[in-house]
Design an enzyme around this catalytic site. Structure first.
Site, short mmCIF file in Angstrom:
data_model
loop_
_atom_site.label_atom_id
_atom_site.label_comp_id
_atom_site.label_asym_id
_atom_site.label_seq_id
_atom_site.Cartn_x
_atom_site.Cartn_y
_atom_site.Cartn_z
N GLY A 22 0.80 -1.22 0.00
CA GLY A 22 0.00 0.00 0.00
C GLY A 22 0.83 1.27 0.00
O GLY A 22 2.03 1.24 -0.25
N HIS A 28 3.99 1.33 -8.21
CA HIS A 28 2.93 0.32 -8.07
C HIS A 28 1.98 0.41 -9.26
O HIS A 28 1.55 -0.62 -9.80
CB HIS A 28 2.13 0.56 -6.79
N SER A 176 9.37 5.13 -3.76
CA SER A 176 9.21 4.19 -2.65
C SER A 176 8.20 4.79 -1.68
O SER A 176 8.18 6.01 -1.47
CB SER A 176 10.55 4.00 -1.93
P1 AMP Z 1 5.89 -2.51 -1.67
O1 AMP Z 1 4.52 -1.95 -1.55
O2 AMP Z 1 6.97 -1.52 -1.42
O3 AMP Z 1 6.06 -3.81 -0.93
O4 AMP Z 1 6.09 -2.88 -3.20
C1 AMP Z 1 5.14 -3.66 -3.88
C2 AMP Z 1 5.66 -3.96 -5.25
O5 AMP Z 1 5.91 -2.74 -5.95
C3 AMP Z 1 7.00 -4.73 -5.23
O6 AMP Z 1 7.00 -5.69 -6.27
C4 AMP Z 1 7.99 -3.63 -5.49
O7 AMP Z 1 9.18 -4.10 -6.08
C5 AMP Z 1 7.23 -2.74 -6.43
N1 AMP Z 1 7.78 -1.38 -6.44
C6 AMP Z 1 8.06 -0.60 -5.36
N2 AMP Z 1 8.62 0.57 -5.76
C7 AMP Z 1 8.70 0.50 -7.12
C8 AMP Z 1 9.20 1.39 -8.13
N3 AMP Z 1 9.72 2.58 -7.83
N4 AMP Z 1 9.13 1.00 -9.41
C9 AMP Z 1 8.62 -0.22 -9.74
N5 AMP Z 1 8.12 -1.09 -8.84
C10 AMP Z 1 8.16 -0.74 -7.54
#
Ligand code: AMP
Length: 289
Positions: A22, A28, A176
């Site tokens: 989230g 995302h 992020s």
């Molecule tokens: P998270 O919500 O941070 O656990 O990320 C969920 C998914 O989104 C994971 O597969 C991450 O690698 C991906 N993700 C997070 N940040 C980025 C980004 N800047 N670019 C591409 N994918 C991302």
């Protein structure tokens, strides 16, 4: 969730899942768009998974905004947002965790020893609940993509893993959810992470093949900023995360950085292929005109 997913499968439709914690951003969103190109129905999961956080980490303060997230998800092709409670995923007497060896022990695994056990466990549970044909993950979490591919191979999950590129802010910072933690002064400091990657890439493009030298370039760049504390900055074989003395022609290399900027831990990476043949011509070589 399982019966909904089963119903979709019974209709002969393909499911793609995008697991997230989230506080969604364009990274995302790009994964969700990719998923909707692959499948008939895109499910995204929104679950801040406590088992992948160590007790001293930011589980409690991890940013959350359900209404905004559900708007972003539906704008990007997601038709089902699965947002379970912690108690639903980990009820009393929950007793099974997936412990992997090998790749999980390196880099992130050194600094966050129980992290990938939590990731592997929740991903397995989310695959079993959403029953996807495809699952899309971001290159941003590079080691995680290797861990998940290994998990799928080892446990025979019938899911195709798709990796989407890292989405960045206009100045290069990898997007992020944790970027909101950065204070004003720290935001410019955070750019040193992609600068370190860029400097290492430049060195490799200029012919550097020695892993220690490449790592030193990243460390030197990161050390130019006082608020930065390095967890690791390492160049590795992109498939195995092995650390050879020198990289060979044709080898896929990943540059991986994890560093604190103030109190915020950021990760980033770059992948590249070592040139098959270095562009050095022998002195007697004459270009044909
Ligand atoms: P998270 O919500 O941070 O656990 O990320 C969920 C998914 O989104 C994971 O597969 C991450 O690698 C991906 N993700 C997070 N940040 C980025 C980004 N800047 N670019 C591409 N994918 C991302």
């Amino acid at each position: 969730m399982q019966s909904v997913a089963e119903e979709i499968r019974m209709q002969g439709k393909k499911i793609a899942v995008v697991p997230t914690m989230g506080y969604l951003h364009e990274g995302h969103a790009s994964l969700m768009q990719k998923a909707s190109q692959l499948a008939d129905v895109t499910i995204s999961t929104l679950f801040v998974n406590p088992t992948q956080f160590a007790p001293n980490e930011d589980f409690e303060r991890y940013p959350r905004d359900f209404d905004r997230d559900s708007a972003i998800a539906s704008d990007n092709g997601v038709s089902i947002l699965f947002n379970p409670e912690v108690k639903e995923m980990y009820p009393d007497y929950f007793s099974t965790m997936i412990a992997m060896s090998g790749i999980v022990k390196k880099l992130e695994g050194v600094h966050r020893p129980s992290h990938f056990q939590g990731v592997a466990t929740i991903v397995a549970k989310l695959f079993n609940t959403t029953k996807p044909h495809f699952a899309v993950f971001g290159q941003k979490d590079y080691q995680q993509t290797l861990v998940i591919k290994q998990l799928v191979r080892d446990m025979n999950f019938d899911v195709k893993i798709v990796i989407a590129p890292t989405v960045r802010e206009s100045d290069g910072l990898a997007m992020s959810s944790r970027n909101v933690y950065l204070r004003d002064g720290e935001r410019p400091d955070s750019l040193v992470i992609c600068a370190a990657l860029a400097n290492a890439i430049k060195a490799i493009e200029d012919g550097e093949r020695n892993r220690k030298v490449i790592n030193a370039i990243m460390h030197q760049t990161l050390r130019t900023v006082q608020s930065v504390r390095i967890d690791y900055a390492s160049s590795c074989d992109a498939d195995t995360l092995d650390e050879p003395e020198t990289f060979l022609p044709g080898e896929h290399v990943v540059l991986l950085i994890a560093a604190y900027v103030g109190r915020t831990r950021l990760i980033d990476n770059a992948i590249l292929t070592i040139a098959e043949q270095d562009n050095i011509k022998p002195f007697f070589f004459v270009d044909e005109q």
